[in-house]
Design an enzyme around this catalytic site. Structure first.
Site, PDB file in Angstrom:
ATOM      1  CE  LYS A  82      -4.365   1.196   0.148  1.00  0.00           C
ATOM      2  NZ  LYS A  82      -5.574   0.564  -0.408  1.00  0.00           N
ATOM      3  CG  ASP A 126      -7.251   3.648  -1.022  1.00  0.00           C
ATOM      4  OD1 ASP A 126      -7.791   2.546  -0.903  1.00  0.00           O
ATOM      5  OD2 ASP A 126      -7.271   4.491  -0.100  1.00  0.00           O
TER       6      ASP A 126
HETATM    7  P1  NDP Z   1     -12.810   8.107  -3.238  1.00  0.00           P
HETATM    8  O1  NDP Z   1     -11.721   9.082  -3.059  1.00  0.00           O
HETATM    9  O2  NDP Z   1     -13.362   7.885  -4.602  1.00  0.00           O
HETATM   10  O3  NDP Z   1     -14.037   8.482  -2.277  1.00  0.00           O
HETATM   11  C1  NDP Z   1     -13.874   8.597  -0.904  1.00  0.00           C
HETATM   12  C2  NDP Z   1     -15.189   9.069  -0.324  1.00  0.00           C
HETATM   13  O4  NDP Z   1     -15.109   9.018   1.102  1.00  0.00           O
HETATM   14  C3  NDP Z   1     -15.498  10.512  -0.671  1.00  0.00           C
HETATM   15  O5  NDP Z   1     -16.880  10.695  -0.709  1.00  0.00           O
HETATM   16  C4  NDP Z   1     -14.878  11.267   0.512  1.00  0.00           C
HETATM   17  O6  NDP Z   1     -15.434  12.547   0.751  1.00  0.00           O
HETATM   18  C5  NDP Z   1     -15.211  10.327   1.643  1.00  0.00           C
HETATM   19  N1  NDP Z   1     -14.242  10.491   2.732  1.00  0.00           N
HETATM   20  C6  NDP Z   1     -12.900  10.334   2.682  1.00  0.00           C
HETATM   21  N2  NDP Z   1     -12.358  10.586   3.866  1.00  0.00           N
HETATM   22  C7  NDP Z   1     -13.371  10.926   4.682  1.00  0.00           C
HETATM   23  C8  NDP Z   1     -13.451  11.292   6.034  1.00  0.00           C
HETATM   24  N3  NDP Z   1     -12.360  11.362   6.796  1.00  0.00           N
HETATM   25  N4  NDP Z   1     -14.678  11.559   6.554  1.00  0.00           N
HETATM   26  C9  NDP Z   1     -15.774  11.491   5.783  1.00  0.00           C
HETATM   27  N5  NDP Z   1     -15.759  11.129   4.484  1.00  0.00           N
HETATM   28  C10 NDP Z   1     -14.581  10.858   3.954  1.00  0.00           C
HETATM   29  O7  NDP Z   1     -12.261   6.755  -2.589  1.00  0.00           O
HETATM   30  P2  NDP Z   1     -12.763   5.262  -2.833  1.00  0.00           P
HETATM   31  O8  NDP Z   1     -14.233   5.250  -3.040  1.00  0.00           O
HETATM   32  O9  NDP Z   1     -11.887   4.650  -3.844  1.00  0.00           O
HETATM   33  O10 NDP Z   1     -12.400   4.584  -1.431  1.00  0.00           O
HETATM   34  C11 NDP Z   1     -13.297   4.559  -0.341  1.00  0.00           C
HETATM   35  C12 NDP Z   1     -12.892   3.481   0.643  1.00  0.00           C
HETATM   36  O11 NDP Z   1     -12.895   2.210  -0.026  1.00  0.00           O
HETATM   37  C13 NDP Z   1     -11.506   3.628   1.248  1.00  0.00           C
HETATM   38  O12 NDP Z   1     -11.501   3.127   2.560  1.00  0.00           O
HETATM   39  C14 NDP Z   1     -10.669   2.724   0.362  1.00  0.00           C
HETATM   40  O13 NDP Z   1      -9.489   2.294   1.019  1.00  0.00           O
HETATM   41  C15 NDP Z   1     -11.638   1.591   0.135  1.00  0.00           C
HETATM   42  N6  NDP Z   1     -11.350   0.759  -1.022  1.00  0.00           N
HETATM   43  C16 NDP Z   1     -11.315   1.291  -2.279  1.00  0.00           C
HETATM   44  C17 NDP Z   1     -11.070   0.479  -3.363  1.00  0.00           C
HETATM   45  C18 NDP Z   1     -11.129   0.980  -4.764  1.00  0.00           C
HETATM   46  O14 NDP Z   1     -11.079   0.159  -5.674  1.00  0.00           O
HETATM   47  N7  NDP Z   1     -11.275   2.266  -5.000  1.00  0.00           N
HETATM   48  C19 NDP Z   1     -10.757  -0.959  -3.180  1.00  0.00           C
HETATM   49  C20 NDP Z   1     -10.910  -1.429  -1.826  1.00  0.00           C
HETATM   50  C21 NDP Z   1     -11.155  -0.575  -0.803  1.00  0.00           C
HETATM   51  P3  NDP Z   1     -14.622  13.858   0.312  1.00  0.00           P
HETATM   52  O15 NDP Z   1     -14.696  13.879  -1.179  1.00  0.00           O
HETATM   53  O16 NDP Z   1     -15.348  14.976   0.971  1.00  0.00           O
HETATM   54  O17 NDP Z   1     -13.223  13.676   0.827  1.00  0.00           O
END
Ligand code: NDP
Length: 444
Positions: free
Chosen positions: A125, A165
């Site tokens: 990671k 991510d």
């Molecule tokens: P994105 O950046 O596309 O989206 C993240 C989302 O979560 C946004 O809506 C963001 O809001 C919100 N967010 C992030 N940090 C916070 C916080 N501290 N408090 C509240 N909301 C928050 O990321 P992903 O959708 O790719 O990833 C989301 C999760 O899924 C993570 O935990 C990631 O590790 C996990 N994941 C992702 C994979 C992938 O293929 N993308 C695979 C496996 C796991 P804002 O825009 O306001 O920051």
């Protein structure tokens, strides 16, 4: 002192100020106790000590110049945690909260998640404390190029294959791939999540969200239940949240809430995903805007309130520790039956205990969100074989992988005397293959 307790104690002493890493290690190692009891040879080989110590940690500076000519310096990380069963594989996160503790917790989880997919990929990671929010396209490109100018020497299609991510989507992968290719003069599958015109896989964008819903669907099916007519709360509004919502809706569920880091929307009529995609994917705007565009929808400042909305199924898809003990209790009181973790470690240890005590079916992240990395591995196969599978082919493989993960973790839980405890089941099923490979490799 028992082996697991001793390793956890030493891990905390050796790695102070890494609370997220401690949390993930505690969840994993406690879940592995039945395996450790059956395999005394693991202690002799210091297997857990080696399993929780990354093979390599790379820290570097990332200097870049903004549009106004100001120089910034961010921290860059790549933790190459475990390559026992394949090349390191795991995403890059760009978010101001990123530090070594967060990258290590994600890396440790990734080892078992990747193993659970059944595909030959090790765990890694990386990321940076860079905040992409509010940056111009040019600034994002400059940052990505600088990041890759150091990272390129540590990765390779057979060594370490990063992906996206939080904060790293198609645009960022494109800029990083462009820089890698320029430096190395190689057009190879060194990153996944690439665009379709330069070696990406169909269905990779949808994979994590769809995969989460596929494994939840299988869980429901095994209980003679389905998504049809269920009320679902999804947190986040990024890649995972959007495609989990899409697939849940396709299966007949009503998704009523989403959030970003400022606040949440509640739409009792069911979220209109076309509006969300326009705001989030096209305009890169805030979720608040949804309430201005859709009649009857509400916007509330702050995130935590989302868990007070009654639902049958909760799918936390934003970030770590979104659901604490208090939110878990409210969800249980309001009748939640299933929780599927789309994000990594979105539930605190106390929150998990609340769900398990209340008999809520709890699907932990390393199983529930493995669809993303599984499809990344399918992208690697297509790159190596110069193949290009159709959306339907990739989607069918993804679904099959998620169904298998469900049954592997369910069977492991049964075999080790903790039926229905999928935290333990996923940890055990993922760990056995890695442990076996590590034992075969000797003390390395
Ligand atoms: P994105 O950046 O596309 O989206 C993240 C989302 O979560 C946004 O809506 C963001 O809001 C919100 N967010 C992030 N940090 C916070 C916080 N501290 N408090 C509240 N909301 C928050 O990321 P992903 O959708 O790719 O990833 C989301 C999760 O899924 C993570 O935990 C990631 O590790 C996990 N994941 C992702 C994979 C992938 O293929 N993308 C695979 C496996 C796991 P804002 O825009 O306001 O920051």
């Amino acid at each position: 002192m028992q082996y697991v307790e001793r390793v956890l104690k030493e891990l905390k002493e050796k790695n102070p100020n890494e609370p997220e890493f401690h949390q993930a290690a505690t969840e994993i190692l406690n879940g592995l106790k039945p395996v450790i009891e059956k395999h005394p040879e693991y202690e002799k080989a210091a297997l857990l000590e080696r399993f929780t110590e990354p093979e390599r940690v790379i820290l570097f500076r990332v200097p870049w110049v903004d549009d106004a000519g100001k120089v910034h310096v961010n921290k860059g990380y790549r933790v190459q945690f475990n390559s026992a069963i394949g090349p390191y594989k795991g995403g890059l996160r760009f978010h101001p909260s990123v530090n070594l503790s967060i990258i290590k917790f994600l890396g440790l989880e990734q080892i078992l998640k990747n193993s659970l997919t059944g595909l030959p990929i090790g765990g890694g990671k990386g990321g940076s404390n860079f905040d992409p929010k509010g940056k111009s396209d040019n600034e994002i490109m400059k940052f990505c190029q600088s990041f890759m100018t150091e990272l390129y020497r540590h990765i390779g299609q057979d060594t370490d294959v990063p992906a996206g991510d939080i904060g790293v989507g198609g645009r960022e992968i494109g800029y990083m791939f462009g820089q890698y290719k320029r430096i190395r003069d190689e057009h190879v599958g060194v990153l996944t999540g690439r665009g379709l015109s330069y070696g990406g896989s169909l269905a990779r964008t949808e994979a994590t969200g769809y995969g989460l819903v596929y494994i939840t669907e299988e869980t429901l099916k095994c209980r003679n239940d389905s998504f049809k007519g269920k009320t679902v709360v999804v947190s986040g509004s990024g890649n995972v949240a959007i495609y989990a919502t899409e697939k849940a809706q396709q299966l007949g569920a009503k998704v009523v809430a989403l959030y970003d880091s400022n606040g949440y929307i509640y739409d009792k009529n069911g979220i209109r995903l076309d509006v969300v995609k326009q705001i989030k994917e096209v305009e890169r705007g805030r979720i608040k805007e949804y309430a201005n565009r859709v009649k009857g929808a509400e916007y509330h400042e702050g995130c935590k309130g989302i868990w007070t909305i009654p639902c049958d199924i909760a799918l936390p898809c934003a970030t770590q520790n979104e659901i604490d003990e208090e939110s878990a209790k409210i969800l249980v009181k309001n009748g939640v039956k299933y929780v599927g973790e789309g994000a990594n470690m979105p539930t605190t240890l106390e929150g998990i205990a609340v769900f398990q005590k209340a008999g809520v079916v709890f699907l932990p992240a390393k199983a529930a969100n493995a669809g993303g990395v599984a499809t990344s591995a399918l992208e690697m196969s297509q790159s190596s074989g110069r193949l290009f599978w159709t959306f339907e082919e990739v989607d069918a493989k993804l679904k099959n992988i998620m169904v298998n993960i469900y049954h592997n973790m369910d069977n492991a839980a049964k075999e080790y005397g903790c039926e229905g405890d999928y935290v333990a089941g996923a940890n055990i099923a993922g760990f056995l293959k890695v442990a076996n490979a590590m034992m075969a490799h000797g003390i390395v």
